[in-house]
Design a protein around this motif. Sequence first.
Motif, PDB file in Angstrom:
ATOM      1  N   GLU A 280       4.252  10.960  -3.581  1.00  8.37           N
ATOM      2  CA  GLU A 280       5.259  10.672  -2.557  1.00  8.37           C
ATOM      3  C   GLU A 280       5.198  11.656  -1.396  1.00  8.37           C
ATOM      4  OE1 GLU A 280      10.106  10.017  -2.085  1.00  8.37           O
ATOM      5  OE2 GLU A 280       9.209  10.306  -4.068  1.00  8.37           O
ATOM      6  N   LYS A 281       5.003  12.923  -1.700  1.00  8.97           N
ATOM      7  CA  LYS A 281       4.993  13.937  -0.644  1.00  8.97           C
ATOM      8  C   LYS A 281       3.831  13.724   0.314  1.00  8.97           C
ATOM      9  CE  LYS A 281       5.180  18.930   0.139  1.00  8.97           C
ATOM     10  NZ  LYS A 281       5.215  20.270  -0.505  1.00  8.97           N
ATOM     11  N   ALA A 282       2.651  13.456  -0.238  1.00  7.53           N
ATOM     12  CA  ALA A 282       1.485  13.235   0.612  1.00  7.53           C
ATOM     13  C   ALA A 282       1.664  11.975   1.461  1.00  7.53           C
ATOM     14  CB  ALA A 282       0.231  13.119  -0.244  1.00  7.53           C
ATOM     15  N   THR A 283       2.280  10.948   0.889  1.00 15.36           N
ATOM     16  CA  THR A 283       2.520   9.715   1.636  1.00 15.36           C
ATOM     17  C   THR A 283       3.472   9.972   2.801  1.00 15.36           C
ATOM     18  OG1 THR A 283       2.240   8.449  -0.410  1.00 15.36           O
ATOM     19  CG2 THR A 283       3.276   7.324   1.434  1.00 15.36           C
ATOM     20  N   TYR A 284       4.501  10.756   2.546  1.00 14.21           N
ATOM     21  CA  TYR A 284       5.456  11.091   3.606  1.00 14.21           C
ATOM     22  C   TYR A 284       4.776  11.901   4.709  1.00 14.21           C
ATOM     23  CZ  TYR A 284       9.435  13.278   5.938  1.00 14.21           C
ATOM     24  OH  TYR A 284      10.319  13.721   6.890  1.00 14.21           O
ATOM     25  N   LEU A 285       3.959  12.868   4.333  1.00 10.97           N
ATOM     26  CA  LEU A 285       3.290  13.714   5.322  1.00 10.97           C
ATOM     27  C   LEU A 285       2.250  12.940   6.136  1.00 10.97           C
ATOM     28  CD1 LEU A 285       2.812  16.984   3.240  1.00 10.97           C
ATOM     29  CD2 LEU A 285       4.479  16.552   5.059  1.00 10.97           C
TER      30      LEU A 285
ATOM     31  N   ARG B  74       0.838  -1.208   0.000  1.00 12.80           N
ATOM     32  CA  ARG B  74       0.000   0.000   0.000  1.00 12.80           C
ATOM     33  C   ARG B  74       0.871   1.255   0.000  1.00 12.80           C
ATOM     34  NH1 ARG B  74      -2.846  -3.226   3.724  1.00 12.80           N
ATOM     35  NH2 ARG B  74      -1.967  -2.108   5.504  1.00 12.80           N
ATOM     36  N   TYR B  75       1.924   1.229   0.793  1.00  8.69           N
ATOM     37  CA  TYR B  75       2.811   2.392   0.846  1.00  8.69           C
ATOM     38  C   TYR B  75       3.510   2.601  -0.489  1.00  8.69           C
ATOM     39  CZ  TYR B  75       2.262   1.878   5.929  1.00  8.69           C
ATOM     40  OH  TYR B  75       1.765   1.772   7.198  1.00  8.69           O
ATOM     41  N   LEU B  76       3.917   1.496  -1.105  1.00  9.78           N
ATOM     42  CA  LEU B  76       4.631   1.588  -2.373  1.00  9.78           C
ATOM     43  C   LEU B  76       3.759   2.233  -3.448  1.00  9.78           C
ATOM     44  CD1 LEU B  76       7.115  -0.888  -3.802  1.00  9.78           C
ATOM     45  CD2 LEU B  76       5.175  -0.355  -5.249  1.00  9.78           C
ATOM     46  N   ARG B  77       2.525   1.799  -3.545  1.00  9.71           N
ATOM     47  CA  ARG B  77       1.616   2.387  -4.534  1.00  9.71           C
ATOM     48  C   ARG B  77       1.294   3.836  -4.190  1.00  9.71           C
ATOM     49  NH1 ARG B  77      -0.625  -1.628  -7.822  1.00  9.71           N
ATOM     50  NH2 ARG B  77      -0.281  -3.754  -7.061  1.00  9.71           N
ATOM     51  N   SER B  78       1.156   4.119  -2.907  1.00 10.62           N
ATOM     52  CA  SER B  78       0.856   5.494  -2.484  1.00 10.62           C
ATOM     53  C   SER B  78       1.987   6.442  -2.856  1.00 10.62           C
ATOM     54  CB  SER B  78       0.623   5.541  -0.970  1.00 10.62           C
ATOM     55  OG  SER B  78      -0.510   4.789  -0.609  1.00 10.62           O
ATOM     56  N   ILE B  79       3.215   5.965  -2.693  1.00 10.59           N
ATOM     57  CA  ILE B  79       4.356   6.787  -3.099  1.00 10.59           C
ATOM     58  C   ILE B  79       4.311   7.047  -4.595  1.00 10.59           C
ATOM     59  CG2 ILE B  79       6.877   6.786  -3.342  1.00 10.59           C
ATOM     60  CD1 ILE B  79       6.992   5.272  -0.668  1.00 10.59           C
TER      61      ILE B  79
ATOM     62  N   GLY C 217       2.842  10.183   7.483  1.00  6.27           N
ATOM     63  CA  GLY C 217       3.566   9.460   8.523  1.00  6.27           C
ATOM     64  C   GLY C 217       4.312   8.231   8.050  1.00  6.27           C
ATOM     65  N   VAL C 218       4.289   7.954   6.760  1.00  5.76           N
ATOM     66  CA  VAL C 218       4.983   6.786   6.216  1.00  5.76           C
ATOM     67  C   VAL C 218       6.463   7.115   6.028  1.00  5.76           C
ATOM     68  CG1 VAL C 218       5.170   5.214   4.251  1.00  5.76           C
ATOM     69  CG2 VAL C 218       2.919   5.967   5.051  1.00  5.76           C
ATOM     70  N   SER C 219       7.334   6.185   6.409  1.00  2.00           N
ATOM     71  CA  SER C 219       8.769   6.350   6.185  1.00  2.00           C
ATOM     72  C   SER C 219       9.076   6.001   4.730  1.00  2.00           C
ATOM     73  CB  SER C 219       9.570   5.443   7.133  1.00  2.00           C
ATOM     74  OG  SER C 219      10.952   5.522   6.851  1.00  2.00           O
ATOM     75  N   THR C 220       8.897   6.966   3.864  1.00  8.01           N
ATOM     76  CA  THR C 220       9.074   6.715   2.431  1.00  8.01           C
ATOM     77  C   THR C 220      10.490   6.257   2.070  1.00  8.01           C
ATOM     78  OG1 THR C 220       9.428   9.089   2.077  1.00  8.01           O
ATOM     79  CG2 THR C 220       7.199   8.243   1.726  1.00  8.01           C
ATOM     80  N   PRO C 221      11.555   6.774   2.713  1.00  5.83           N
ATOM     81  CA  PRO C 221      12.886   6.244   2.373  1.00  5.83           C
ATOM     82  C   PRO C 221      13.010   4.748   2.633  1.00  5.83           C
ATOM     83  CG  PRO C 221      13.104   8.322   3.551  1.00  5.83           C
ATOM     84  CD  PRO C 221      11.662   7.933   3.624  1.00  5.83           C
ATOM     85  N   SER C 222      12.395   4.249   3.700  1.00  6.00           N
ATOM     86  CA  SER C 222      12.462   2.811   4.001  1.00  6.00           C
ATOM     87  C   SER C 222      11.816   1.997   2.892  1.00  6.00           C
ATOM     88  CB  SER C 222      11.773   2.521   5.332  1.00  6.00           C
ATOM     89  OG  SER C 222      12.407   3.193   6.394  1.00  6.00           O
TER      90      SER C 222
END
Length: 314
Positions: free
Chosen positions: A195-200, A186-191, A202-207
């Motif tokens: 990507e910016k909204a996913t990071y904001l 889910r995080y991968l598709r959200s990015i 609370g998801v650790s997008t770099p991970s």
Amino acid sequence: MLRHVSVDSLMPYIGVFILVFAGSAFFPQVLSVDYLTQQLQIAAFLGLLATGATIVILLGHIDLSVPWVLTGAAILSTALVGSGNPVLGALAVPAALAFGALIGMINAAGVAILRIPSMVWTLAMNSMLLGLAVLNTGGFNPRGESSELMITMASGDLLGLPVSFLIWIVISLALTWLLTRTPFGRYLRSIGYNEKATYLSGVSTPSVLFAAFAIAGMCSALGGVMLAGYANQAYQSMGDPFLLPTIAAVVIGGTSILGGRGGLFGTIGGALFITLLTSILSVMQIGDAWRNIIFGVIILVMLLFQTLRKGAPT
């Protein structure tokens, strides 16, 4: 996997059937079991590369280091086997996978931390890996050989099906479960969508990026190991012919090059389509230049189709 089938992902399978029956009209051997089994075996090499590429493209990024991650893994694994040390030989495949994961994480560091566009960073990595290989081999074909395990992975069969094809399908099923049943997917598709909204949120997008690029690197490395097993050796630039077909397989499979949409079911069909198309063009004695032109046209047509579908009213 089938629960996430879209119209786009079905298109390559339709193309496969068209190629099989149209090709059989000119070359009856296309319908033979031996020919089709051989195509499954060869498709697995491209399919593994396209599987990793799909994971990265779903992020909205692209990995252009595939050719020399593949070649580097092949050189490393055959060198370990050819060293004559049984312990090193046993570590050939794990070492190659670790190499792929390492390069994938270096790619992720450039993209996620240094914020360098993935196309530029991974292309630079590909060039550096080329340079390291030339320094290591002096420009000559590397020495070494494939282990029995590598040869079995590439050329063995089980219950009438190529082992390479079974490995590809098992990995695709495992990654499909990861993409559809876990927060990582889910995080991968959200990015890929934003990507910016996913990071904001609370998801650790770099991970997520590190994990995705590491998976892609291991898929490319495994493809290199199996290609070395198929040829019983590694050789310079063995991965170069695979970059464009890899991207083509992903795009033909319905994965958006912009990220966020697509999946591995379509990629499987895309790899089968590209492999069969390449084989038929070879039988027709179509040169490499025209094959590249055809692959490029297919990619552009699919990108145009996806753009028109995205812009169409629902």
